[in-house]
Design a protein around this motif. Sequence first.
Motif, short mmCIF file in Angstrom:
data_model
loop_
_atom_site.label_atom_id
_atom_site.label_comp_id
_atom_site.label_asym_id
_atom_site.label_seq_id
_atom_site.Cartn_x
_atom_site.Cartn_y
_atom_site.Cartn_z
N GLU A 156 0.83 -1.20 0.00
CA GLU A 156 0.00 0.00 0.00
C GLU A 156 0.87 1.26 0.00
OE1 GLU A 156 -3.12 0.37 -0.30
OE2 GLU A 156 -4.07 -1.55 0.21
N GLU A 157 0.38 2.30 -0.67
CA GLU A 157 1.16 3.52 -0.85
C GLU A 157 1.52 4.19 0.49
OE1 GLU A 157 -0.92 6.18 -3.37
OE2 GLU A 157 -0.91 4.85 -5.12
N SER A 158 0.73 3.97 1.51
CA SER A 158 0.97 4.62 2.80
C SER A 158 2.16 4.03 3.54
CB SER A 158 -0.27 4.53 3.68
OG SER A 158 -0.66 3.17 3.85
N VAL A 168 -2.68 -5.98 6.34
CA VAL A 168 -3.25 -4.65 6.08
C VAL A 168 -2.40 -3.85 5.10
CG1 VAL A 168 -3.85 -2.45 7.16
CG2 VAL A 168 -4.38 -4.60 8.33
N SER A 169 -1.09 -4.05 5.14
CA SER A 169 -0.19 -3.26 4.31
C SER A 169 -0.07 -3.76 2.87
CB SER A 169 1.21 -3.24 4.93
OG SER A 169 1.73 -4.56 5.02
N VAL A 170 -0.68 -4.92 2.58
CA VAL A 170 -0.54 -5.54 1.25
C VAL A 170 -1.77 -5.24 0.41
CG1 VAL A 170 -0.28 -7.71 -0.01
CG2 VAL A 170 0.99 -7.34 2.12
N ASP A 171 -1.54 -4.59 -0.72
CA ASP A 171 -2.62 -4.29 -1.65
C ASP A 171 -2.99 -5.52 -2.45
OD1 ASP A 171 -4.46 -2.95 -3.20
OD2 ASP A 171 -2.97 -2.09 -4.55
N ALA A 172 -1.98 -6.27 -2.91
CA ALA A 172 -2.24 -7.47 -3.71
C ALA A 172 -1.00 -8.35 -3.71
CB ALA A 172 -2.63 -7.09 -5.13
N VAL A 173 -1.22 -9.63 -3.97
CA VAL A 173 -0.14 -10.59 -4.14
C VAL A 173 -0.17 -11.08 -5.58
CG1 VAL A 173 0.89 -12.76 -3.35
CG2 VAL A 173 -0.37 -11.31 -1.73
N VAL A 174 0.98 -10.99 -6.24
CA VAL A 174 1.08 -11.41 -7.64
C VAL A 174 1.74 -12.78 -7.68
CG1 VAL A 174 1.93 -10.84 -9.95
CG2 VAL A 174 1.36 -9.00 -8.33
N THR A 175 1.00 -13.78 -8.13
CA THR A 175 1.57 -15.10 -8.35
C THR A 175 1.86 -15.24 -9.83
OG1 THR A 175 -0.62 -16.10 -8.61
CG2 THR A 175 0.34 -16.11 -6.41
N GLU A 176 3.05 -15.66 -10.15
CA GLU A 176 3.48 -15.72 -11.55
C GLU A 176 3.18 -17.08 -12.14
OE1 GLU A 176 4.31 -14.33 -14.84
OE2 GLU A 176 4.94 -12.98 -13.22
N GLU A 213 10.86 -1.28 3.44
CA GLU A 213 10.84 -1.60 4.86
C GLU A 213 9.74 -2.60 5.19
OE1 GLU A 213 9.72 0.82 8.92
OE2 GLU A 213 10.98 1.84 7.42
N GLU A 214 8.55 -2.40 4.61
CA GLU A 214 7.44 -3.30 4.90
C GLU A 214 7.67 -4.69 4.31
OE1 GLU A 214 3.78 -4.37 6.61
OE2 GLU A 214 5.25 -2.77 6.97
N ALA A 215 8.29 -4.75 3.12
CA ALA A 215 8.59 -6.05 2.52
C ALA A 215 9.57 -6.84 3.39
CB ALA A 215 9.17 -5.85 1.12
N ARG A 216 10.56 -6.15 3.95
CA ARG A 216 11.51 -6.83 4.83
C ARG A 216 10.82 -7.31 6.12
NH1 ARG A 216 15.05 -2.66 2.96
NH2 ARG A 216 14.49 -1.34 4.76
N ARG A 217 9.90 -6.49 6.63
CA ARG A 217 9.18 -6.91 7.84
C ARG A 217 8.35 -8.15 7.59
NH1 ARG A 217 4.45 -6.82 10.41
NH2 ARG A 217 3.32 -5.96 8.62
N LEU A 218 7.64 -8.15 6.47
CA LEU A 218 6.80 -9.31 6.15
C LEU A 218 7.65 -10.55 5.85
CD1 LEU A 218 4.12 -7.52 3.93
CD2 LEU A 218 3.80 -8.45 6.24
#
Length: 582
Positions: free
Chosen positions: A135-137, A188-196, A142-147
Amino acid sequence: MALCVGGMVMMTPAADADAPLRIEALQRCGNLLTLDTQEFCLDVSGLNGAAYRVKLDGEPLSADHIEQQGDLLRLHIDATQAESGPLWIEQQESASNPVWLTLRGSHVIAATQEDVADNMDGISTYVNLVSLIIEESHDGAEEARRLADKYGAEVVGMIPPLNTYQLRLPANDLDERDALVLRLGNEVSVDAVVTEESGAEESIEREPNDTPPAAEDDREWAANRFLDAVNFYQRRIGRAGDEIDTQPIRIGVIERNVDFDAPDFADYLGDCRADAQRTCVYGRDADKPDGHGTTVAGVFAAAWNEGGNSGFLRGLDDVGPGFDVIVDRNSDAGITANVAASVNLVEDGARVINWSWGIHRVGAIDINGDEVDSLVRSGIAMSGYEELLEEFFLWLREEHPDVVVVNSAGNASSFSSRDEYRLPSSFVTDQLFVVGGHERSEQDVPVNDPGYAVKRNASNIDMRVDITAAACVHGSTAVAGEKGEAHCGTSYATPLVGGLLAAMMSLDPALTPAQLRMLLRRSAMTIGEEYDFEPTDADDLTAPILPSERANELNHPDIGRSARLDMYKALDLTVQSLSRER
């Protein structure tokens, strides 16, 4: 073992010293998440024991920034001291093909053969690699590393402008992956998950298996006034005393590679930009001349009268401003890599992005009511791709409103505008142009007659298609003067439109995407039957020509018909609009 000698690099002889000097692969390697110092890996063929130089944008790289392991070169680039640009290798009297080295940093990795599996729809999908759109907010990195820490994953790739980060999951099968995807998607911080959904190696777009007609470039492209457009640009722009100042335009072509051994591309080696006016091609080297990327790039830039193809922009060399055609697909990581490459190219100054690819959702139907059976993706994958593409076009609108993306309508005899069926052609934005395909008819009629060309049976259709262009072209060949086999599909109609838009921008760089579309549609010839704005059916090839596109003449015979590309008239209208601005 590489040795430094007087600023050049010495090496042990390669196994195949007689092979031409070629860069066959270029990708980010090492730590993909660093931006200040970036590492690139090159697969090179044809190096021998003599000294060589690696040049970036004309300047040799310091030898102590180059490591060599056989045919693999590792380059360490200080991105704070360098800029994106063409990179090539020089050795003795030889120069390699130039590739485009981007320092923009968007890169995702592809799965290996061991890390893909077939899902319930029988489609190959990545088991342990997904991409998170944050999410843009939130600070994406940083959030990717936390997750990643929370779920025992690792951040391995990124597209920072889209706040998108690729994670390697601790998943050994699709059940474990889907469970993690579900949990990540609920964050909450994830807008979408892209599975390839892509194999480790897959062509960007496969054409139908039907046998194409024996294309004659002048016959097929006559339906779009190709030669008339080249002649007009040469004569109108190149004549003495003309006040039109052309501007160089950069084009990004999302394809894997180009065969620089083919006569169509053999003179693009080394420092192409030594001639400021010529068209230049940058790309990895392919091992055969009739590949998809070589043919698409050839419509833009193949040399004339050398091999099977003839490039539109190459025909403008004598008077042109210098077009850059950058062929790059980032990696083999499917649609996510296509988007990452597009982001890099836009940030590197590309005004036109050519997407000769597209995908259909499982269950999509064609105009006959039958299911589409090629280039299909599952619903979960399509949902992720749709979110990723939406982020891309929102970013374009906000940060790069002067960029256009030209997309093939597809070759499934289906519909291009239904977002539940096909991506990316269903997006509605001024910055996306969708191109259908036509073939020359057997009718002996003038070129401006609607019956001069007919829809290619396989071409997708409907109101979202902006214009049709010739679908058939000869592929490049390995022998000079030899005519290649015909290649047909909307993949090859798309670069006709992309090349024309680049030429129009070179005349007036201030043209907006909306103005470019207006000029294309106002200049268009017609094709197909008149359908008087009825609901779409099998005869509705493009959005109907409107009265506003014919000087508000309500009784104009073109009204209600589908649009066919007229390259000559589009350039003519562009020059006329310049005259009115003065």
